[in-house]
Design a protein around this motif. Sequence first.
Motif, PDB file in Angstrom:
ATOM      1  N   ASN A 125      10.863   7.824  -6.535  1.00 47.72           N
ATOM      2  CA  ASN A 125      10.982   8.768  -7.637  1.00 47.72           C
ATOM      3  C   ASN A 125       9.975   9.899  -7.485  1.00 47.72           C
ATOM      4  OD1 ASN A 125       9.688   9.342 -10.680  1.00 47.72           O
ATOM      5  ND2 ASN A 125      11.916   9.405 -10.544  1.00 47.72           N
ATOM      6  N   LEU A 126      10.452  11.120  -7.616  1.00 46.32           N
ATOM      7  CA  LEU A 126       9.565  12.288  -7.632  1.00 46.32           C
ATOM      8  C   LEU A 126       9.320  12.650  -9.079  1.00 46.32           C
ATOM      9  CD1 LEU A 126       8.174  14.597  -5.982  1.00 46.32           C
ATOM     10  CD2 LEU A 126      10.245  15.929  -6.433  1.00 46.32           C
ATOM     11  N   GLU A 127       8.053  12.695  -9.466  1.00 46.42           N
ATOM     12  CA  GLU A 127       7.698  12.916 -10.863  1.00 46.42           C
ATOM     13  C   GLU A 127       7.667  14.413 -11.171  1.00 46.42           C
ATOM     14  OE1 GLU A 127       4.062  10.736 -11.299  1.00 46.42           O
ATOM     15  OE2 GLU A 127       5.032   8.805 -10.961  1.00 46.42           O
ATOM     16  N   LEU A 128       8.835  15.000 -11.143  1.00 40.46           N
ATOM     17  CA  LEU A 128       9.015  16.412 -11.447  1.00 40.46           C
ATOM     18  C   LEU A 128      10.058  16.515 -12.539  1.00 40.46           C
ATOM     19  CD1 LEU A 128       8.878  19.477 -10.981  1.00 40.46           C
ATOM     20  CD2 LEU A 128      10.447  19.169  -9.056  1.00 40.46           C
ATOM     21  N   GLY A 129       9.681  17.149 -13.664  1.00 37.85           N
ATOM     22  CA  GLY A 129      10.625  17.232 -14.771  1.00 37.85           C
ATOM     23  C   GLY A 129      10.977  15.833 -15.266  1.00 37.85           C
ATOM     24  N   ASN A 130      12.272  15.570 -15.376  1.00 39.47           N
ATOM     25  CA  ASN A 130      12.729  14.239 -15.795  1.00 39.47           C
ATOM     26  C   ASN A 130      12.767  13.246 -14.643  1.00 39.47           C
ATOM     27  OD1 ASN A 130      13.116  14.984 -18.502  1.00 39.47           O
ATOM     28  ND2 ASN A 130      15.120  15.867 -18.021  1.00 39.47           N
TER      29      ASN A 130
ATOM     30  N   THR B  62       0.843  -1.187   0.000  1.00 41.11           N
ATOM     31  CA  THR B  62       0.000   0.000   0.000  1.00 41.11           C
ATOM     32  C   THR B  62       0.879   1.238   0.000  1.00 41.11           C
ATOM     33  OG1 THR B  62      -1.737  -1.139   1.256  1.00 41.11           O
ATOM     34  CG2 THR B  62      -1.829   1.268   1.187  1.00 41.11           C
ATOM     35  N   MET B  63       0.665   2.096  -0.981  1.00 41.53           N
ATOM     36  CA  MET B  63       1.407   3.352  -1.045  1.00 41.53           C
ATOM     37  C   MET B  63       0.501   4.472  -0.568  1.00 41.53           C
ATOM     38  SD  MET B  63       3.480   5.057  -4.198  1.00 41.53           S
ATOM     39  CE  MET B  63       4.494   6.518  -3.945  1.00 41.53           C
ATOM     40  N   SER B  64       1.062   5.367   0.216  1.00 43.61           N
ATOM     41  CA  SER B  64       0.278   6.487   0.719  1.00 43.61           C
ATOM     42  C   SER B  64       1.149   7.728   0.803  1.00 43.61           C
ATOM     43  CB  SER B  64      -0.307   6.163   2.102  1.00 43.61           C
ATOM     44  OG  SER B  64       0.724   5.896   3.025  1.00 43.61           O
ATOM     45  N   ARG B  65       0.488   8.867   0.912  1.00 42.37           N
ATOM     46  CA  ARG B  65       1.207  10.137   1.078  1.00 42.37           C
ATOM     47  C   ARG B  65       1.300  10.481   2.547  1.00 42.37           C
ATOM     48  NH1 ARG B  65       2.546  13.272  -2.942  1.00 42.37           N
ATOM     49  NH2 ARG B  65       1.682  12.933  -5.023  1.00 42.37           N
ATOM     50  N   GLY B  66       2.349  11.206   2.884  1.00 44.64           N
ATOM     51  CA  GLY B  66       2.471  11.714   4.231  1.00 44.64           C
ATOM     52  C   GLY B  66       1.749  13.039   4.366  1.00 44.64           C
ATOM     53  N   SER B  67       1.728  13.552   5.577  1.00 45.46           N
ATOM     54  CA  SER B  67       1.053  14.819   5.832  1.00 45.46           C
ATOM     55  C   SER B  67       1.850  15.999   5.302  1.00 45.46           C
ATOM     56  CB  SER B  67       0.807  14.997   7.337  1.00 45.46           C
ATOM     57  OG  SER B  67       2.041  14.941   8.032  1.00 45.46           O
ATOM     58  N   VAL B  68       3.119  15.800   5.069  1.00 45.86           N
ATOM     59  CA  VAL B  68       3.977  16.841   4.499  1.00 45.86           C
ATOM     60  C   VAL B  68       4.027  16.620   2.991  1.00 45.86           C
ATOM     61  CG1 VAL B  68       6.309  17.800   4.427  1.00 45.86           C
ATOM     62  CG2 VAL B  68       5.349  16.980   6.596  1.00 45.86           C
ATOM     63  N   ASN B  69       3.945  17.696   2.223  1.00 46.40           N
ATOM     64  CA  ASN B  69       3.980  17.568   0.766  1.00 46.40           C
ATOM     65  C   ASN B  69       5.176  16.756   0.301  1.00 46.40           C
ATOM     66  OD1 ASN B  69       1.675  19.012   0.415  1.00 46.40           O
ATOM     67  ND2 ASN B  69       2.668  20.867  -0.336  1.00 46.40           N
ATOM     68  N   ASN B  70       4.894  15.895  -0.657  1.00 42.82           N
ATOM     69  CA  ASN B  70       5.940  15.114  -1.312  1.00 42.82           C
ATOM     70  C   ASN B  70       6.715  14.218  -0.358  1.00 42.82           C
ATOM     71  OD1 ASN B  70       5.363  16.204  -3.957  1.00 42.82           O
ATOM     72  ND2 ASN B  70       6.272  18.100  -3.202  1.00 42.82           N
ATOM     73  N   THR B  71       5.982  13.624   0.576  1.00 44.47           N
ATOM     74  CA  THR B  71       6.488  12.485   1.328  1.00 44.47           C
ATOM     75  C   THR B  71       5.575  11.318   1.014  1.00 44.47           C
ATOM     76  OG1 THR B  71       5.176  12.976   3.301  1.00 44.47           O
ATOM     77  CG2 THR B  71       7.389  13.912   3.195  1.00 44.47           C
TER      78      THR B  71
END
Length: 114
Positions: free
Chosen positions: A96-101, A68-77
Amino acid sequence: QVQVVESGGGLVQTGGSLVLSCVVSGNIFLVYGMGWYRQAPGKQRELVARIGRDGSAEYSDSEKGRFTMSRGSVNNTAYLQMHSLKPEDTAVYYCNLELGNGYWGQGTQVTVSS
């Protein structure tokens, strides 16, 4: 400068559980999609799970129902809860952060013993 850092890997027995964490730092003010990938020795890096900007998650077929993948309470965690682990889950897990490349972390090793 954007940095991606994974943690939470380790050695676990078959059937065990682990929770991986991914923390992104840097001057990022928006929410982006994020993904967890893994690479086993001698194999290509493969997608395990990803979560969109809206929080919707998708999984590869072999992980459905176990991860299970989930987000944290802080952006981009993000987190990856892994249950019923198998020896074939042994790999280095990357975020992986899907920003730019895309921005990648250094990975965290998950080893599942039989």
